[in-house]
Scaffold this motif. Structure first.
Motif, mmCIF file in Angstrom:
data_model
loop_
_atom_site.group_PDB
_atom_site.id
_atom_site.type_symbol
_atom_site.label_atom_id
_atom_site.label_comp_id
_atom_site.label_asym_id
_atom_site.label_seq_id
_atom_site.Cartn_x
_atom_site.Cartn_y
_atom_site.Cartn_z
ATOM 1 N N GLU A 153 24.925 26.907 35.148
ATOM 2 C CA GLU A 153 24.209 28.133 34.777
ATOM 3 C C GLU A 153 24.995 29.410 35.114
ATOM 4 O OE1 GLU A 153 23.178 26.969 38.893
ATOM 5 O OE2 GLU A 153 23.140 25.878 37.010
ATOM 6 N N ARG A 154 26.009 29.310 35.944
ATOM 7 C CA ARG A 154 26.796 30.497 36.336
ATOM 8 C C ARG A 154 28.175 30.561 35.677
ATOM 9 N NH1 ARG A 154 26.098 32.403 41.757
ATOM 10 N NH2 ARG A 154 27.052 34.259 40.907
ATOM 11 N N VAL A 155 28.473 29.607 34.790
ATOM 12 C CA VAL A 155 29.803 29.555 34.178
ATOM 13 C C VAL A 155 30.144 30.863 33.477
ATOM 14 C CG1 VAL A 155 31.195 28.488 32.357
ATOM 15 C CG2 VAL A 155 29.930 27.079 33.943
ATOM 16 N N GLY A 156 29.265 31.375 32.661
ATOM 17 C CA GLY A 156 29.544 32.604 31.915
ATOM 18 C C GLY A 156 29.896 33.767 32.818
ATOM 19 N N GLN A 157 29.155 33.924 33.875
ATOM 20 C CA GLN A 157 29.381 35.040 34.797
ATOM 21 C C GLN A 157 30.655 34.847 35.632
ATOM 22 O OE1 GLN A 157 26.313 35.361 37.734
ATOM 23 N NE2 GLN A 157 27.016 37.346 38.473
ATOM 24 N N VAL A 158 30.782 33.724 36.280
ATOM 25 C CA VAL A 158 31.900 33.503 37.196
ATOM 26 C C VAL A 158 33.205 33.268 36.442
ATOM 27 C CG1 VAL A 158 32.812 32.026 39.035
ATOM 28 C CG2 VAL A 158 30.378 32.611 38.996
ATOM 29 N N TYR A 159 33.188 32.429 35.409
ATOM 30 C CA TYR A 159 34.415 32.135 34.681
ATOM 31 C C TYR A 159 34.912 33.371 33.936
ATOM 32 C CZ TYR A 159 37.915 29.734 31.901
ATOM 33 O OH TYR A 159 39.093 29.341 31.339
ATOM 34 N N GLY A 160 33.996 34.180 33.438
ATOM 35 C CA GLY A 160 34.392 35.429 32.787
ATOM 36 C C GLY A 160 35.148 36.332 33.740
ATOM 37 N N LEU A 161 34.672 36.440 34.957
ATOM 38 C CA LEU A 161 35.357 37.240 35.970
ATOM 39 C C LEU A 161 36.713 36.625 36.317
ATOM 40 C CD1 LEU A 161 35.222 39.633 37.938
ATOM 41 C CD2 LEU A 161 34.116 38.098 39.575
ATOM 42 N N LEU A 162 36.738 35.319 36.487
ATOM 43 C CA LEU A 162 37.986 34.619 36.791
ATOM 44 C C LEU A 162 39.006 34.802 35.668
ATOM 45 C CD1 LEU A 162 39.462 32.521 38.657
ATOM 46 C CD2 LEU A 162 38.427 30.760 37.222
ATOM 47 N N PHE A 163 38.574 34.676 34.425
ATOM 48 C CA PHE A 163 39.480 34.784 33.287
ATOM 49 C C PHE A 163 39.998 36.204 33.114
ATOM 50 C CE2 PHE A 163 40.845 34.119 28.865
ATOM 51 C CZ PHE A 163 41.482 32.899 29.020
ATOM 52 N N SER A 164 39.276 37.185 33.633
ATOM 53 C CA SER A 164 39.736 38.576 33.518
ATOM 54 C C SER A 164 41.005 38.832 34.333
ATOM 55 C CB SER A 164 38.627 39.551 33.930
ATOM 56 O OG SER A 164 38.366 39.452 35.313
ATOM 57 N N ALA A 165 41.417 37.887 35.170
ATOM 58 C CA ALA A 165 42.693 38.014 35.886
ATOM 59 C C ALA A 165 43.856 38.098 34.907
ATOM 60 C CB ALA A 165 42.888 36.840 36.841
ATOM 61 N N ASN A 166 43.655 37.608 33.688
ATOM 62 C CA ASN A 166 44.693 37.727 32.661
ATOM 63 C C ASN A 166 45.027 39.192 32.374
ATOM 64 O OD1 ASN A 166 45.249 34.998 32.100
ATOM 65 N ND2 ASN A 166 43.377 34.845 30.902
ATOM 66 N N ILE A 167 44.084 40.080 32.566
ATOM 67 C CA ILE A 167 44.338 41.509 32.339
ATOM 68 C C ILE A 167 45.421 41.995 33.294
ATOM 69 C CG2 ILE A 167 43.327 43.824 32.466
ATOM 70 C CD1 ILE A 167 40.623 42.418 31.694
ATOM 71 N N VAL A 168 45.318 41.613 34.558
ATOM 72 C CA VAL A 168 46.299 42.007 35.565
ATOM 73 C C VAL A 168 47.662 41.415 35.241
ATOM 74 C CG1 VAL A 168 46.864 41.909 38.020
ATOM 75 C CG2 VAL A 168 44.486 42.210 37.303
ATOM 76 N N ALA A 169 47.679 40.195 34.727
ATOM 77 C CA ALA A 169 48.934 39.499 34.444
ATOM 78 C C ALA A 169 49.566 39.913 33.119
ATOM 79 C CB ALA A 169 48.686 37.992 34.440
ATOM 80 N N SER A 170 48.842 40.590 32.266
ATOM 81 C CA SER A 170 49.345 40.865 30.918
ATOM 82 C C SER A 170 50.658 41.641 30.860
ATOM 83 C CB SER A 170 48.273 41.561 30.083
ATOM 84 O OG SER A 170 47.958 42.826 30.617
ATOM 85 N N PRO A 171 50.966 42.553 31.769
ATOM 86 C CA PRO A 171 52.266 43.234 31.684
ATOM 87 C C PRO A 171 53.466 42.345 32.003
ATOM 88 C CG PRO A 171 50.735 44.515 33.022
ATOM 89 C CD PRO A 171 50.104 43.183 32.768
ATOM 90 N N ALA A 172 53.232 41.165 32.545
ATOM 91 C CA ALA A 172 54.341 40.291 32.944
ATOM 92 C C ALA A 172 55.269 39.957 31.783
ATOM 93 C CB ALA A 172 53.811 39.010 33.582
ATOM 94 N N SER A 173 54.711 39.688 30.615
ATOM 95 C CA SER A 173 55.569 39.327 29.486
ATOM 96 C C SER A 173 56.418 40.516 29.029
ATOM 97 C CB SER A 173 54.742 38.773 28.329
ATOM 98 O OG SER A 173 53.799 39.742 27.897
ATOM 99 N N MET A 174 55.845 41.708 29.065
ATOM 100 C CA MET A 174 56.634 42.890 28.703
ATOM 101 C C MET A 174 57.742 43.142 29.717
ATOM 102 S SD MET A 174 53.866 45.594 27.180
ATOM 103 C CE MET A 174 52.988 45.708 28.720
#
Length: 133
Positions: free
Chosen positions: A74-95
């Protein structure tokens, strides 16, 4: 990627979350550290791409499944969404890796730094494994 989801999901169902995530992180780190060996030929490039996809497919299964084990479906949407948002921090790595390549002509340092981060994360999992299902 699709095969990685199946393979890592199969492994996840049989072992503790922390140990499977740790294996995935270490496997990806080793792949990144040996990239120069793989990328010298077309065949090596294809094998490298397949192994990287296999590992990344695992990430998509392992973290969502760990959220279910730890906090419930029941908490997957809330918790996993927050966890997956770590990709935002990592996004400049490829550039930044691209800039490094433009300046130095190789990807070794960016890939080694990513691998080091994965190894450190795997170490944190090992040290805190009692809190993971």
């Amino acid at each position: 990627n699709a095969c990685g989801r199946l393979l890592w999901g199969f492994v996840f169902d049989r072992f503790a979350s922390w140990s499977v995530i740790q294996a995935n992180l270490i496997g990806q780190a080793l792949l990144l550290l040996t990239a120069a060996l793989w990328l010298n030929s077309e065949t090596g490039f294809l094998i490298f791409a397949a192994l990287a996809g296999l590992n990344y497919g695992g990430v998509l299964v392992l973290y969502a499944s760990t959220v279910v084990r730890r906090w419930g479906a029941e908490r997957v949407g809330q918790v996993y969404g927050l966890l997956f948002s770590a990709n935002i921090v990592a996004s400049p790595a490829s550039m930044l890796a691209g800039v490094w390549f433009d300046v130095r002509g190789d990807f070794f340092l960016p890939l080694a730094l990513l691998a080091a981060g994965m190894i450190v994360a795997a170490g944190f999992l090992r040290s805190s494994r009692a809190s993971y299902p």
